[in-house]
Design a protein around this motif. Sequence first.
Motif, PDB file in Angstrom:
ATOM      1  N   VAL A  34      77.834  70.983 -32.522  1.00  0.00           N
ATOM      2  CA  VAL A  34      77.065  72.167 -32.911  1.00  0.00           C
ATOM      3  C   VAL A  34      75.676  72.138 -32.300  1.00  0.00           C
ATOM      4  N   LYS A  35      74.970  71.033 -32.482  1.00  0.00           N
ATOM      5  CA  LYS A  35      73.573  70.978 -32.075  1.00  0.00           C
ATOM      6  C   LYS A  35      73.411  71.148 -30.572  1.00  0.00           C
ATOM      7  N   ALA A  36      74.246  70.500 -29.795  1.00  0.00           N
ATOM      8  CA  ALA A  36      74.120  70.581 -28.332  1.00  0.00           C
ATOM      9  C   ALA A  36      74.531  71.949 -27.796  1.00  0.00           C
ATOM     10  N   ASP A  37      75.391  72.646 -28.539  1.00  0.00           N
ATOM     11  CA  ASP A  37      75.884  73.942 -28.069  1.00  0.00           C
ATOM     12  C   ASP A  37      75.098  75.120 -28.630  1.00  0.00           C
ATOM     13  N   LEU A  38      74.128  74.847 -29.498  1.00  0.00           N
ATOM     14  CA  LEU A  38      73.453  75.951 -30.192  1.00  0.00           C
ATOM     15  C   LEU A  38      72.614  76.800 -29.247  1.00  0.00           C
ATOM     16  N   LEU A  39      71.768  76.171 -28.448  1.00  0.00           N
ATOM     17  CA  LEU A  39      70.917  76.930 -27.523  1.00  0.00           C
ATOM     18  C   LEU A  39      71.729  77.654 -26.451  1.00  0.00           C
ATOM     19  N   PRO A  40      72.729  77.002 -25.816  1.00  0.00           N
ATOM     20  CA  PRO A  40      73.563  77.767 -24.881  1.00  0.00           C
ATOM     21  C   PRO A  40      74.315  78.913 -25.546  1.00  0.00           C
ATOM     22  N   ALA A  41      74.664  78.748 -26.831  1.00  0.00           N
ATOM     23  CA  ALA A  41      75.374  79.812 -27.531  1.00  0.00           C
ATOM     24  C   ALA A  41      74.481  81.030 -27.722  1.00  0.00           C
ATOM     25  N   VAL A  42      73.209  80.801 -28.059  1.00  0.00           N
ATOM     26  CA  VAL A  42      72.274  81.924 -28.224  1.00  0.00           C
ATOM     27  C   VAL A  42      72.087  82.651 -26.890  1.00  0.00           C
ATOM     28  N   THR A  44      74.225  82.733 -24.442  1.00  0.00           N
ATOM     29  CA  THR A  44      75.487  83.409 -24.131  1.00  0.00           C
ATOM     30  C   THR A  44      75.609  84.723 -24.896  1.00  0.00           C
ATOM     31  N   ALA A  45      75.278  84.707 -26.189  1.00  0.00           N
ATOM     32  CA  ALA A  45      75.361  85.928 -26.986  1.00  0.00           C
ATOM     33  C   ALA A  45      74.415  87.006 -26.458  1.00  0.00           C
ATOM     34  N   SER A  46      73.213  86.595 -26.046  1.00  0.00           N
ATOM     35  CA  SER A  46      72.251  87.574 -25.515  1.00  0.00           C
ATOM     36  C   SER A  46      72.741  88.179 -24.206  1.00  0.00           C
ATOM     37  N   LEU A  47      73.324  87.331 -23.361  1.00  0.00           N
ATOM     38  CA  LEU A  47      73.801  87.818 -22.068  1.00  0.00           C
ATOM     39  C   LEU A  47      74.988  88.771 -22.239  1.00  0.00           C
ATOM     40  N   ILE A  48      75.892  88.436 -23.164  1.00  0.00           N
ATOM     41  CA  ILE A  48      77.044  89.308 -23.405  1.00  0.00           C
ATOM     42  C   ILE A  48      76.592  90.638 -23.996  1.00  0.00           C
ATOM     43  N   ALA A  49      75.573  90.608 -24.851  1.00  0.00           N
ATOM     44  CA  ALA A  49      75.081  91.850 -25.455  1.00  0.00           C
ATOM     45  C   ALA A  49      74.579  92.824 -24.403  1.00  0.00           C
ATOM     46  N   LEU A  50      73.973  92.308 -23.340  1.00  0.00           N
ATOM     47  CA  LEU A  50      73.460  93.184 -22.283  1.00  0.00           C
ATOM     48  C   LEU A  50      74.574  93.894 -21.526  1.00  0.00           C
ATOM     49  N   LEU A  51      75.807  93.393 -21.684  1.00  0.00           N
ATOM     50  CA  LEU A  51      76.927  94.048 -21.023  1.00  0.00           C
ATOM     51  C   LEU A  51      77.167  95.452 -21.572  1.00  0.00           C
ATOM     52  N   GLY A  52      76.628  95.732 -22.755  1.00  0.00           N
ATOM     53  CA  GLY A  52      76.802  97.055 -23.335  1.00  0.00           C
ATOM     54  C   GLY A  52      76.117  98.160 -22.555  1.00  0.00           C
ATOM     55  N   ILE A  53      75.081  97.821 -21.790  1.00  0.00           N
ATOM     56  CA  ILE A  53      74.376  98.855 -21.015  1.00  0.00           C
ATOM     57  C   ILE A  53      75.278  99.444 -19.926  1.00  0.00           C
ATOM     58  N   PRO A  54      75.857  98.619 -19.033  1.00  0.00           N
ATOM     59  CA  PRO A  54      76.757  99.228 -18.035  1.00  0.00           C
ATOM     60  C   PRO A  54      78.029  99.798 -18.646  1.00  0.00           C
ATOM     61  N   LEU A  55      78.502  99.242 -19.769  1.00  0.00           N
ATOM     62  CA  LEU A  55      79.693  99.799 -20.410  1.00  0.00           C
ATOM     63  C   LEU A  55      79.424 101.205 -20.947  1.00  0.00           C
ATOM     64  N   ALA A 122      79.515  82.672 -30.777  1.00  0.00           N
ATOM     65  CA  ALA A 122      78.459  83.324 -29.998  1.00  0.00           C
ATOM     66  C   ALA A 122      79.021  84.490 -29.189  1.00  0.00           C
ATOM     67  N   GLY A 123      80.216  84.311 -28.643  1.00  0.00           N
ATOM     68  CA  GLY A 123      80.835  85.392 -27.888  1.00  0.00           C
ATOM     69  C   GLY A 123      81.175  86.585 -28.747  1.00  0.00           C
ATOM     70  N   VAL A 124      81.654  86.326 -29.963  1.00  0.00           N
ATOM     71  CA  VAL A 124      81.994  87.432 -30.873  1.00  0.00           C
ATOM     72  C   VAL A 124      80.742  88.208 -31.287  1.00  0.00           C
ATOM     73  N   VAL A 125      79.658  87.475 -31.599  1.00  0.00           N
ATOM     74  CA  VAL A 125      78.407  88.137 -31.970  1.00  0.00           C
ATOM     75  C   VAL A 125      77.868  88.958 -30.793  1.00  0.00           C
ATOM     76  N   GLY A 126      77.876  88.357 -29.611  1.00  0.00           N
ATOM     77  CA  GLY A 126      77.412  89.082 -28.432  1.00  0.00           C
ATOM     78  C   GLY A 126      78.269  90.292 -28.110  1.00  0.00           C
ATOM     79  N   ALA A 127      79.580  90.176 -28.309  1.00  0.00           N
ATOM     80  CA  ALA A 127      80.471  91.312 -28.045  1.00  0.00           C
ATOM     81  C   ALA A 127      80.241  92.442 -29.038  1.00  0.00           C
ATOM     82  N   ALA A 128      79.973  92.089 -30.306  1.00  0.00           N
ATOM     83  CA  ALA A 128      79.682  93.123 -31.298  1.00  0.00           C
ATOM     84  C   ALA A 128      78.380  93.859 -30.959  1.00  0.00           C
ATOM     85  N   LEU A 129      77.365  93.099 -30.545  1.00  0.00           N
ATOM     86  CA  LEU A 129      76.111  93.736 -30.127  1.00  0.00           C
ATOM     87  C   LEU A 129      76.309  94.576 -28.872  1.00  0.00           C
ATOM     88  N   SER A 130      77.148  94.089 -27.972  1.00  0.00           N
ATOM     89  CA  SER A 130      77.435  94.844 -26.757  1.00  0.00           C
ATOM     90  C   SER A 130      78.128  96.159 -27.078  1.00  0.00           C
TER      91      SER A 130
END
Length: 198
Positions: A34-42, A44-55, A122-130
Amino acid sequence: MTEPAGHGAAVPAGPHEEPFEGPWLLEPVPKVVVKADLLPAVSTASLIALLGIPLGWLWSLLAPAQAGVLLADGTLASMPLASYHAFDALALFLLLGFTAGVLVAAVLWMSRRRRGPVLLLAGVVGAALSGWLAMTLGASFAAAAHPVPPTAAPGDLIQEAPAIGTAWALLAQPFGLTLGYGLCASWNGLDDLGRRGA
């Protein structure tokens, strides 16, 4: 008379028996990181959320407009056959979101060192924001592409901007991502999903 096997040793097998290995010889099940993956997960979620703009922009280009008659009070009355385009706009948004979710799941799975439930969450959260961003910006892009003419008079035929009639459409992208990532994990079959071999 044979001597009893020592602690940690395999019991001699009979002529038709398989050798028995005690539970102390099995490899420990890897724990969730969990601890080592927490920052990359945040990130990842932010980057996936930005996918909503071109979609959202792509949906506004592909979704069909609805023909309506301008009433005296400034509202639009949809034509009987043009109301089918409301379903077309919703179906197109669901298709785009589901496809994006599956593709993002494939990209996330290629990150072998971060595989696991933390990256999936993180992917699910980012996809929901996207999906929310695509729905919000898509409606704005569509309204800008189909404005009501300022010189329109009551009784004129107006092209109304497409709209998404339900908020449940937000679930398409997270569902596609969860389904794609889950299929990859079940096909892998390893306890650590191959992280140790990265």
